[in-house]
Motif scaffolding. Sequence first.
Motif, PDB file in Angstrom:
ATOM      1  N   VAL A 105       2.452  83.505  72.686  1.00 40.83           N
ATOM      2  CA  VAL A 105       3.006  83.221  71.365  1.00 40.83           C
ATOM      3  C   VAL A 105       2.776  84.384  70.401  1.00 40.83           C
ATOM      4  O   VAL A 105       3.670  84.804  69.689  1.00 40.83           O
ATOM      5  N   MET A 106       1.550  84.914  70.374  1.00 42.09           N
ATOM      6  CA  MET A 106       1.215  85.902  69.334  1.00 42.09           C
ATOM      7  C   MET A 106       0.964  87.291  69.887  1.00 42.09           C
ATOM      8  O   MET A 106       0.586  88.189  69.155  1.00 42.09           O
ATOM      9  N   ARG A 107       1.150  87.465  71.203  1.00 38.25           N
ATOM     10  CA  ARG A 107       0.793  88.725  71.857  1.00 38.25           C
ATOM     11  C   ARG A 107      -0.676  89.064  71.577  1.00 38.25           C
ATOM     12  O   ARG A 107      -1.047  90.220  71.438  1.00 38.25           O
ATOM     13  N   LEU A 108      -1.485  88.015  71.443  1.00 40.65           N
ATOM     14  CA  LEU A 108      -2.899  88.193  71.131  1.00 40.65           C
ATOM     15  C   LEU A 108      -3.698  88.166  72.425  1.00 40.65           C
ATOM     16  O   LEU A 108      -3.692  87.165  73.147  1.00 40.65           O
ATOM     17  N   VAL A 109      -4.358  89.286  72.751  1.00 37.77           N
ATOM     18  CA  VAL A 109      -5.262  89.314  73.894  1.00 37.77           C
ATOM     19  C   VAL A 109      -6.620  88.875  73.356  1.00 37.77           C
ATOM     20  O   VAL A 109      -7.320  89.634  72.704  1.00 37.77           O
ATOM     21  N   ASN A 110      -6.928  87.627  73.584  1.00 35.09           N
ATOM     22  CA  ASN A 110      -8.095  87.032  72.937  1.00 35.09           C
ATOM     23  C   ASN A 110      -9.348  87.227  73.792  1.00 35.09           C
ATOM     24  O   ASN A 110      -9.648  86.431  74.666  1.00 35.09           O
ATOM     25  N   LEU A 111     -10.083  88.301  73.500  1.00 38.33           N
ATOM     26  CA  LEU A 111     -11.271  88.597  74.304  1.00 38.33           C
ATOM     27  C   LEU A 111     -12.423  87.638  74.004  1.00 38.33           C
ATOM     28  O   LEU A 111     -13.421  87.648  74.696  1.00 38.33           O
ATOM     29  N   ALA A 112     -12.280  86.818  72.974  1.00 40.71           N
ATOM     30  CA  ALA A 112     -13.337  85.836  72.669  1.00 40.71           C
ATOM     31  C   ALA A 112     -13.071  84.501  73.363  1.00 40.71           C
ATOM     32  O   ALA A 112     -13.810  83.543  73.158  1.00 40.71           O
ATOM     33  N   HIS A 113     -12.006  84.445  74.174  1.00 39.23           N
ATOM     34  CA  HIS A 113     -11.625  83.159  74.761  1.00 39.23           C
ATOM     35  C   HIS A 113     -12.775  82.510  75.545  1.00 39.23           C
ATOM     36  O   HIS A 113     -13.034  81.314  75.407  1.00 39.23           O
ATOM     37  N   GLY A 114     -13.462  83.310  76.362  1.00 38.25           N
ATOM     38  CA  GLY A 114     -14.582  82.768  77.138  1.00 38.25           C
ATOM     39  C   GLY A 114     -15.683  82.230  76.232  1.00 38.25           C
ATOM     40  O   GLY A 114     -16.301  81.202  76.523  1.00 38.25           O
ATOM     41  N   ASP A 115     -15.908  82.918  75.126  1.00 36.49           N
ATOM     42  CA  ASP A 115     -16.952  82.478  74.200  1.00 36.49           C
ATOM     43  C   ASP A 115     -16.562  81.171  73.506  1.00 36.49           C
ATOM     44  O   ASP A 115     -17.418  80.343  73.213  1.00 36.49           O
ATOM     45  N   PHE A 116     -15.242  80.994  73.259  1.00 37.89           N
ATOM     46  CA  PHE A 116     -14.799  79.713  72.693  1.00 37.89           C
ATOM     47  C   PHE A 116     -15.119  78.571  73.657  1.00 37.89           C
ATOM     48  O   PHE A 116     -15.489  77.478  73.231  1.00 37.89           O
ATOM     49  N   ILE A 117     -14.964  78.831  74.957  1.00 36.29           N
ATOM     50  CA  ILE A 117     -15.270  77.806  75.964  1.00 36.29           C
ATOM     51  C   ILE A 117     -16.742  77.397  75.855  1.00 36.29           C
ATOM     52  O   ILE A 117     -17.083  76.212  75.820  1.00 36.29           O
ATOM     53  N   ILE A 118     -17.604  78.424  75.743  1.00 37.93           N
ATOM     54  CA  ILE A 118     -19.041  78.139  75.641  1.00 37.93           C
ATOM     55  C   ILE A 118     -19.359  77.409  74.332  1.00 37.93           C
ATOM     56  O   ILE A 118     -20.216  76.528  74.282  1.00 37.93           O
ATOM     57  N   VAL A 119     -18.647  77.763  73.255  1.00 41.18           N
ATOM     58  CA  VAL A 119     -18.840  77.047  71.984  1.00 41.18           C
ATOM     59  C   VAL A 119     -18.566  75.558  72.185  1.00 41.18           C
ATOM     60  O   VAL A 119     -19.304  74.702  71.697  1.00 41.18           O
ATOM     61  N   GLY A 120     -17.500  75.245  72.941  1.00 38.55           N
ATOM     62  CA  GLY A 120     -17.179  73.844  73.219  1.00 38.55           C
ATOM     63  C   GLY A 120     -18.344  73.144  73.903  1.00 38.55           C
ATOM     64  O   GLY A 120     -18.719  72.026  73.537  1.00 38.55           O
ATOM     65  N   ALA A 121     -18.950  73.820  74.877  1.00 33.89           N
ATOM     66  CA  ALA A 121     -20.080  73.227  75.599  1.00 33.89           C
ATOM     67  C   ALA A 121     -21.260  72.994  74.652  1.00 33.89           C
ATOM     68  O   ALA A 121     -21.892  71.936  74.671  1.00 33.89           O
ATOM     69  N   TYR A 122     -21.543  73.975  73.786  1.00 38.47           N
ATOM     70  CA  TYR A 122     -22.675  73.812  72.855  1.00 38.47           C
ATOM     71  C   TYR A 122     -22.390  72.764  71.787  1.00 38.47           C
ATOM     72  O   TYR A 122     -23.308  72.078  71.325  1.00 38.47           O
ATOM     73  N   LEU A 123     -21.122  72.629  71.382  1.00 35.96           N
ATOM     74  CA  LEU A 123     -20.788  71.556  70.435  1.00 35.96           C
ATOM     75  C   LEU A 123     -21.154  70.213  71.044  1.00 35.96           C
ATOM     76  O   LEU A 123     -21.697  69.335  70.369  1.00 35.96           O
ATOM     77  N   ALA A 124     -20.878  70.058  72.345  1.00 36.94           N
ATOM     78  CA  ALA A 124     -21.232  68.807  73.028  1.00 36.94           C
ATOM     79  C   ALA A 124     -22.753  68.620  73.036  1.00 36.94           C
ATOM     80  O   ALA A 124     -23.253  67.517  72.843  1.00 36.94           O
ATOM     81  N   VAL A 125     -23.485  69.735  73.223  1.00 35.89           N
ATOM     82  CA  VAL A 125     -24.951  69.650  73.198  1.00 35.89           C
ATOM     83  C   VAL A 125     -25.419  69.093  71.858  1.00 35.89           C
ATOM     84  O   VAL A 125     -26.260  68.187  71.783  1.00 35.89           O
ATOM     85  N   VAL A 126     -24.855  69.638  70.783  1.00 31.55           N
ATOM     86  CA  VAL A 126     -25.239  69.191  69.440  1.00 31.55           C
ATOM     87  C   VAL A 126     -24.914  67.718  69.255  1.00 31.55           C
ATOM     88  O   VAL A 126     -25.745  66.933  68.790  1.00 31.55           O
ATOM     89  N   LEU A 127     -23.710  67.324  69.647  1.00 32.84           N
ATOM     90  CA  LEU A 127     -23.298  65.931  69.477  1.00 32.84           C
ATOM     91  C   LEU A 127     -24.209  64.990  70.250  1.00 32.84           C
ATOM     92  O   LEU A 127     -24.603  63.937  69.751  1.00 32.84           O
TER      93      LEU A 127
END
Lengths: 310, 266
Positions: free
Chosen positions: A44-66
């Motif tokens: 969509v945006m021609r964005l090479v998102n190098l933080a994508h893997g880190d977003f995945i880990i953020v999801g896991a840690y959000l679950a930890v917090v919850l």
Amino acid sequence: MTAEAFNEELYWSVIDILNGLLTGTIIGGYYAMISIGLAMTFGVMRLVNLAHGDFIIVGAYLAVVLLNFLPISPFFTLTIVIPIMFCLGYVLQRVLLNHVSVQAMERKGLSANYGLMAPILVTFGLGIFISHVLLGIFESDARQLKNSLAFSAIRLSEDLNISLLRFIFFGLGIVILILLHLYLTRTHAGRAIRAASDDAEVSPLMGINTAHVYGLALGISMAIAGAAGVMIGMIRTFQPFDGPQFLLIAFGTVIIGGLGSIVGSLVGGILLGITQVLAGTYFGPSAQLVGGYMLILFVLAFKPQGLFSK
Amino acid sequence: MSISEHKRGFFAEEGRGGKRPLLTVSELSAYYGELRALFDVEFQVMPGEVLAIIGANGAGKSTLLKSMVGMMNRGKTAHTTGSIDMRGRRLDQLTTEKIVDAGVTMVPEGRRLFPRLTVEENLLTGAYLPRCREASEDKLVEMLDMFPRFAERRTQIVSQMSGGEQQMVAVARALMSDPQVVLFDELSLGLAPAIVDDIYEKVQQINQAGVTCIVIEQDMKRALRVSNHVLVMLEGAIVLEGDPKDLNEDQVSSAYFGSEIGRASA
């Protein structure tokens, strides 16, 4: 060789192949989840998102917090993690990434090349920032989202079984991909995302606000990444710096399947999964990753646009 | 321009033919970076008319249309000055999507369809605005009636269609937003004459339904035939304007080519 020994050998080779196909397919579903967000933001945006893997880990840690506050099964954290990640993605796109896009660079009178390069550098920095923030908050201990299904398996025969958890995630992954497909083809906002991906310059003539649509796209990308993170956290342990390895899987899947195709992500993920498992079965555990990368190189050499790109 | 002159355009109750203009363009200039492409362009668009803009390549026709739909508001890369007023609303201060919401849209040069979307999806994307969504299915049916050729091809990917069919889809897509004014940029570019006839028939049909049309047309004779009013542009300015019935071809071609060459050829 006696007939009995031959039969025995044949039996085990069939089991090996079946096991490789089954486990590889199941893993592929989750590879698709890991990669679809990356494919979408690039498409969509021609964005090479190098933080994508880190977003995945953020999801896991959000679950930890919850799970610290709520006595619920990790499965139910998905209902909270997904919307939070969506909002984070939307805001991130609108307040940060839209200001370094090709269009933004053009407004500043700079060459489009800056607009291709700047978001890569920004997301690279963002990834480093995120992993250090996670390290600061959660320290480097390996975490896991404890759940009762972690060691359950579905027994298909005496010698053939698959992890129940992975199977559930495979199903959940398929459901999410179908929902995404329906969203992109049946809703006004979804069509607007695809239209902006085809021609960002003309889509405002349809009344489409591309800044908003890009926000939606990163929001969806991060929501799915967050869901994948929760799944990963239930299957294995994770640490703040684990993001890049998922980014690599995502890149691999996207290269094999081709960009901008949901089916491509799924099939790319499954092919990568099967190749890895079979390589591991026949050439030992160390061959798993090599096998996967061989497939990626092979696809790049002979069909660089990916197997399913249009 | 003095302020009083500006206001005369701004609040004009009467324009050409005693009617109140729908659009009033005043002192419009456009720039690509430092390069000036339009020089104080002024004209009015009357409701319900077909206005043709003709001129040689590089005369600023496309830039003028792009300016009118906000596509020249690109920061340091391109910008405009002056005003475009639609019944008291300053379009020049709006973004493209707001201008489309206000009722002015454009069929861009080269069609610019969304190549990976189907015919139906391209059309529905044209009805993205919240005010159009509820009626989008009805509007789609209306478009399939108006362009019967699409009916059996609605699920086809547009990049597989012929140029003429794609142009029809582009026209229909613009109509999906229920516009008051449609700007057509080089409708006939690269198309066979018979197809161009078809397309202009549709333009007439659209105009008869009450939509004001502004067309850029390379074919001077065709432009004079289809329009109620003609603007001739040369080097970023309007050099001749009038009712096609009152203009003779020599006048138009001398304006078109610049007076010297025009006189020589005439």
